[in-house]
Write an enzyme that holds these catalytic residues in place. Sequence first.
Site, mmCIF file in Angstrom:
data_model
loop_
_atom_site.group_PDB
_atom_site.id
_atom_site.type_symbol
_atom_site.label_atom_id
_atom_site.label_comp_id
_atom_site.label_asym_id
_atom_site.label_seq_id
_atom_site.Cartn_x
_atom_site.Cartn_y
_atom_site.Cartn_z
ATOM 1 N N CYS A 196 50.631 41.612 31.735
ATOM 2 C CA CYS A 196 49.410 42.529 32.351
ATOM 3 C C CYS A 196 49.250 43.278 32.280
ATOM 4 O O CYS A 196 50.028 44.236 33.084
ATOM 5 C CB CYS A 196 48.855 41.443 33.495
ATOM 6 S SG CYS A 196 49.267 42.230 34.740
ATOM 7 N N GLU A 197 47.970 44.224 32.352
ATOM 8 C CA GLU A 197 47.430 45.450 32.193
ATOM 9 C C GLU A 197 47.258 46.039 33.907
ATOM 10 O O GLU A 197 47.373 47.148 34.083
ATOM 11 C CB GLU A 197 46.014 46.072 31.500
ATOM 12 C CG GLU A 197 44.956 45.154 32.550
ATOM 13 C CD GLU A 197 44.239 46.032 31.095
ATOM 14 O OE1 GLU A 197 44.239 46.405 29.575
ATOM 15 O OE2 GLU A 197 42.615 45.897 31.306
ATOM 16 N N HIS A 198 47.493 45.033 34.707
ATOM 17 C CA HIS A 198 47.521 45.301 35.814
ATOM 18 C C HIS A 198 48.482 45.574 36.515
ATOM 19 O O HIS A 198 49.042 46.720 37.696
ATOM 20 C CB HIS A 198 46.634 44.073 37.356
ATOM 21 C CG HIS A 198 45.099 44.170 36.648
ATOM 22 N ND1 HIS A 198 45.150 43.486 36.801
ATOM 23 C CD2 HIS A 198 44.341 45.393 35.894
ATOM 24 C CE1 HIS A 198 42.868 43.104 35.863
ATOM 25 N NE2 HIS A 198 43.053 44.561 35.153
ATOM 26 N N HIS A 199 49.749 44.275 36.265
ATOM 27 C CA HIS A 199 51.032 44.684 36.519
ATOM 28 C C HIS A 199 52.231 44.930 35.711
ATOM 29 O O HIS A 199 52.985 45.159 36.115
ATOM 30 C CB HIS A 199 51.008 43.798 37.539
ATOM 31 C CG HIS A 199 50.374 43.506 39.053
ATOM 32 N ND1 HIS A 199 49.223 42.443 38.890
ATOM 33 C CD2 HIS A 199 50.224 43.494 40.371
ATOM 34 C CE1 HIS A 199 48.326 42.327 39.630
ATOM 35 N NE2 HIS A 199 48.997 42.956 40.710
ATOM 36 N N GLN A 258 43.902 38.586 30.183
ATOM 37 C CA GLN A 258 43.876 37.017 29.552
ATOM 38 C C GLN A 258 42.072 37.158 28.518
ATOM 39 O O GLN A 258 42.350 36.766 27.249
ATOM 40 C CB GLN A 258 44.232 36.334 30.076
ATOM 41 C CG GLN A 258 44.377 34.516 29.300
ATOM 42 C CD GLN A 258 45.134 33.579 29.886
ATOM 43 O OE1 GLN A 258 45.304 33.584 30.712
ATOM 44 N NE2 GLN A 258 44.101 32.521 29.210
ATOM 45 N N HIS A 316 50.958 34.086 34.730
ATOM 46 C CA HIS A 316 51.119 35.153 35.235
ATOM 47 C C HIS A 316 51.533 35.043 36.098
ATOM 48 O O HIS A 316 51.701 34.370 36.754
ATOM 49 C CB HIS A 316 49.242 35.806 35.638
ATOM 50 C CG HIS A 316 48.266 36.096 34.299
ATOM 51 N ND1 HIS A 316 47.119 36.603 34.154
ATOM 52 C CD2 HIS A 316 48.097 34.862 33.281
ATOM 53 C CE1 HIS A 316 46.650 36.018 33.228
ATOM 54 N NE2 HIS A 316 46.441 34.842 32.862
ATOM 55 N N CYS A 352 52.365 38.363 37.171
ATOM 56 C CA CYS A 352 52.200 38.495 39.164
ATOM 57 C C CYS A 352 51.419 37.891 40.066
ATOM 58 O O CYS A 352 51.216 37.860 41.095
ATOM 59 C CB CYS A 352 50.825 39.476 38.283
ATOM 60 S SG CYS A 352 49.197 39.410 37.119
HETATM 61 ZN ZN ZN Z 1 48.541 41.282 36.759
#
Ligand code: ZN
Length: 205
Positions: A97-100, A138, A166, A168
């Site tokens: 994931c590009e956030h975590h 996603q 996910h 995260c």
């Molecule tokens: Zn994430």
Amino acid sequence: MSQTVHALDRARAPGREAGQPSRAEVEAAVRTMIRWTGEDPERDGLIETPARVTRAFEEFFAGYRENPSEILEKTFEEIEGYDEMIVLRDIRFESHCEHHMAPIIGRAWVAYIPNGRVVGISKLARVVDVYARRLQIQEKMTAQIANTIDHVLRPQGVGVIIKATHHCMTTRGVHKPGSDLVTSRMLGCFRDNALTRQEFLGVAK
Ligand SMILES: [Zn+2]
């Protein structure tokens, strides 16, 4: 596809583009993170870790070096007028994931109804992998796969469903193991024709 595009793709390999950090810089960044956790990056068990993490990242994010459109360009036209649904089911993938930068582990179902030409089925799985091996959300990945197939093959329609967990969300934050996220993108007759969509959803259960 021209040689120029191949050359551009190769130029996108990690560390090979002008201005991109060197391998040594990436390893130093990993050492900083290890130190930040409270560990000693110089102890025996960790001494090779920055190099290993850098190689792992190379593998996790290899998708930036490949052009998914190019993968789909070789098609077969001798299909005896076949114009029914083609579905590749249950394509397992690993993404981040590009956030975590935490793992997204999932499965994809990819379907299309051809319009005079088909593609080798392994190519559909490769397109999933190329987009998976990038920093993702996603929803975006689902749309990218469908849009690329639609754009290159020009089929009567495309459907993509992704179900994924996910990390995260399962191993940190709200800690909800067992939950997964389902996304879909329907184009052409998959969007316009309820029966086509139903047939695909039935196969993707
Ligand atoms: Zn994430």
